[in-house]
Design an enzyme around this catalytic site. Structure first.
Site, short mmCIF file in Angstrom:
data_model
loop_
_atom_site.label_atom_id
_atom_site.label_comp_id
_atom_site.label_asym_id
_atom_site.label_seq_id
_atom_site.Cartn_x
_atom_site.Cartn_y
_atom_site.Cartn_z
N ASP A 21 0.56 -9.65 -4.54
CA ASP A 21 1.82 -8.91 -4.56
C ASP A 21 1.64 -7.59 -5.30
OD1 ASP A 21 4.42 -8.19 -4.08
OD2 ASP A 21 5.32 -9.66 -5.42
N LEU A 50 0.81 -1.21 0.00
CA LEU A 50 0.00 0.00 0.00
C LEU A 50 0.84 1.27 0.00
CD1 LEU A 50 -2.92 -1.02 2.42
CD2 LEU A 50 -2.88 -1.04 -0.10
N HIS A 87 5.10 -15.60 -2.87
CA HIS A 87 5.18 -15.62 -4.35
C HIS A 87 6.06 -16.74 -4.92
CE1 HIS A 87 8.63 -13.27 -3.14
NE2 HIS A 87 7.97 -12.12 -3.08
#
Length: 438
Positions: free
Chosen positions: A303, A59, A230
């Site tokens: 992600d 963010l 990931h």
């Protein structure tokens, strides 16, 4: 709060049902329901899912508000069907203290578009040298349970062991960015045929796999929880599958872009395809899809990595790594997993809501769509087909690899504790939600 009656929704892809929402919870599910004064929504042809949960969102606030803010990022999340996101710690300053994680948590409460659960840094300043205030961050108002130096690997085995041991005290989890730094010095893309042909420094699969192998052994040794961020290679899948077969408490995530895109795209030298970990081969993509389908990989995590134009509109070597993904994640999963027959909508709910919430130990999210449960819900139109237009995104940045691509599915409505944050596919200001986070 407004009472709402959703009519004829396909619950997790099943038969059409009516769903009555009142006082922030699901009150009743059935057919032919009625409620005096309820606002009705015709959901014929739409799939009803629990609100999505993202384990891996950047963010950018505090520090890089030019790329994203908590407000714009959560608007994007709501538009993508998310009711909760985990905000990564690589901000400026780094989220390595109780003060910073509480700041991010309060910004999320004020935004109101979705719940924001801060992720705390494992080490001070993400420098990998000394453990951050893990206990203080957990004991703060933010109640941090997930810790990660994402963007950097906790490459020191002793530090990683200590972190795993420390979080056992409060059932926390270490989310590792698996990248052996010495093996990736100067690396620009996946090491393989394409990197050799176009002359970019290669990023070997073993750099990811070696760290995962070490860390699953460490997690087993200390009896702690490890989450692998990931995952991008077929070899990583096999290590995780082996660790799970041993009964070790290891979970893993895959991004939408690693389910769809390959290193062949890097031939264009377009930095929009520059990401960490890098896009891999078609064989890796197929292995990741199979692992997500069979449950070896537990979750889809975006992600979401927004960058301003100047950080991407430049030479490949100096461009920032990362892609935005909150608003396209569900469409990519439908395209790669549902429309291919690898997964049904029940599976999507499991990998994008139920399991992510369980890994993050979130309460109120990833719950069954049933009476008495919080009305964190999303309605999806699976028949929709549309072209990705980044200029229409709610996120502040435009670095998407899907520009101009036709993708299926559209989020038509998102509800956070019964209050709409998205209607007719567009975000709506959730004034009544702000400050109402439990």
């Amino acid at each position: 709060m407004t009472t709402r009656l959703i009519r004829n929704a396909s619950l997790l892809g099943g038969d059409p049902q009516d769903v009555l929402i009142a006082d922030g919870v699901v009150r009743e599910i059935g057919t032919g329901l009625s409620a005096e004064g309820a606002v009705e929504l015709d959901a014929t042809g739409l799939v009803l899912l629990p609100g999505l949960v993202d384990l891996h969102t950047h963010l950018r606030e505090p520090g890089r508000e030019d790329a994203e803010t908590v407000h714009t990022g959560t608007r994007a999340a709501a538009r993508g069907g998310y009711t909760a996101v985990h905000a990564m710690a690589n901000t400026f300053p780094v989220a390595d203290t109780a003060g910073v994680v509480e700041q991010v948590w309060r910004l999320g409460r004020a935004s109101g578009y979705c719940d924001v659960q801060p992720v705390g840094a494992v080490t001070i300043g993400l420098e990998g040298k000394k453990l951050a205030e893990l206990g203080a961050m957990h004991d703060s108002a933010a109640g941090v349970r997930v810790f990660s130096d994402d963007g950097k690997c906790v490459d020191d085995a002793v530090i990683m062991r200590r972190a795993l041991e420390y979080v056992k005290a409060f059932d926390g989890v270490i989310a590792q960015h698996a990248q052996e730094p010495r093996l990736t010095e100067g690396a620009q893309m996946n090491e393989g045929t394409v990197s050799g042909e176009i002359g970019l420094a290669g990023w070997p699969a073993v750099a990811e796999e070696a760290i995962i192998a070490r860390d699953v052994l460490l997690a087993a040794h200390v009896g702690s929880r490890l989450h692998v961020c990931h995952v991008s290679t077929a070899g990583s899948v096999e290590i995780i599958r082996w660790a799970k077969a041993k009964g070790w408490d290891v979970t893993a995530e895959v991004t939408p872009h690693h389910l769809l895109l390959t290193d062949e795209l890097v031939r264009s030298y377009d930095p929009v395809y520059k990401v960490n970990p890098p896009l891999r081969t078609e064989a890796d993509v197929m292995a990741l899809r199979e692992a997500l389908a069979d449950g070896t990989i537990d979750a889809v995590a975006t992600d979401h990595a927004p960058h301003p134009a100047e950080d991407k509109d430049c030479e490949w070597a100096v461009a920032a790594m990362g892609m935005v993904g909150l608003e396209t994640a569900l469409s990519v999963v439908q395209h790669t997993m549902v429309d291919t027959g690898l997964m049904d909508w029940q599976g999507v709910a499991d990998r994008m809501s139920f399991r992510p919430a369980r890994i993050g130990r979130l309460t109120g999210h990833g719950r069954p769509v049933s009476p008495g449960e919080p009305a964190n819900l999303v309605l999806v139109d699976p028949a929709y087909r549309g072209t990705v237009i980044p200029e229409s995104f709610a996120t502040r940045s435009r670095n998407t690899p899907y520009r101009g691509l036709d993708l299926p599915g559209q989020v038509r409505a998102t509800f956070l504790r019964g209050v709409p944050t998205v209607l007719d596919g567009e975000p709506v200001a959730p004034e009544t939600v702000a400050g109402a986070v439990a």
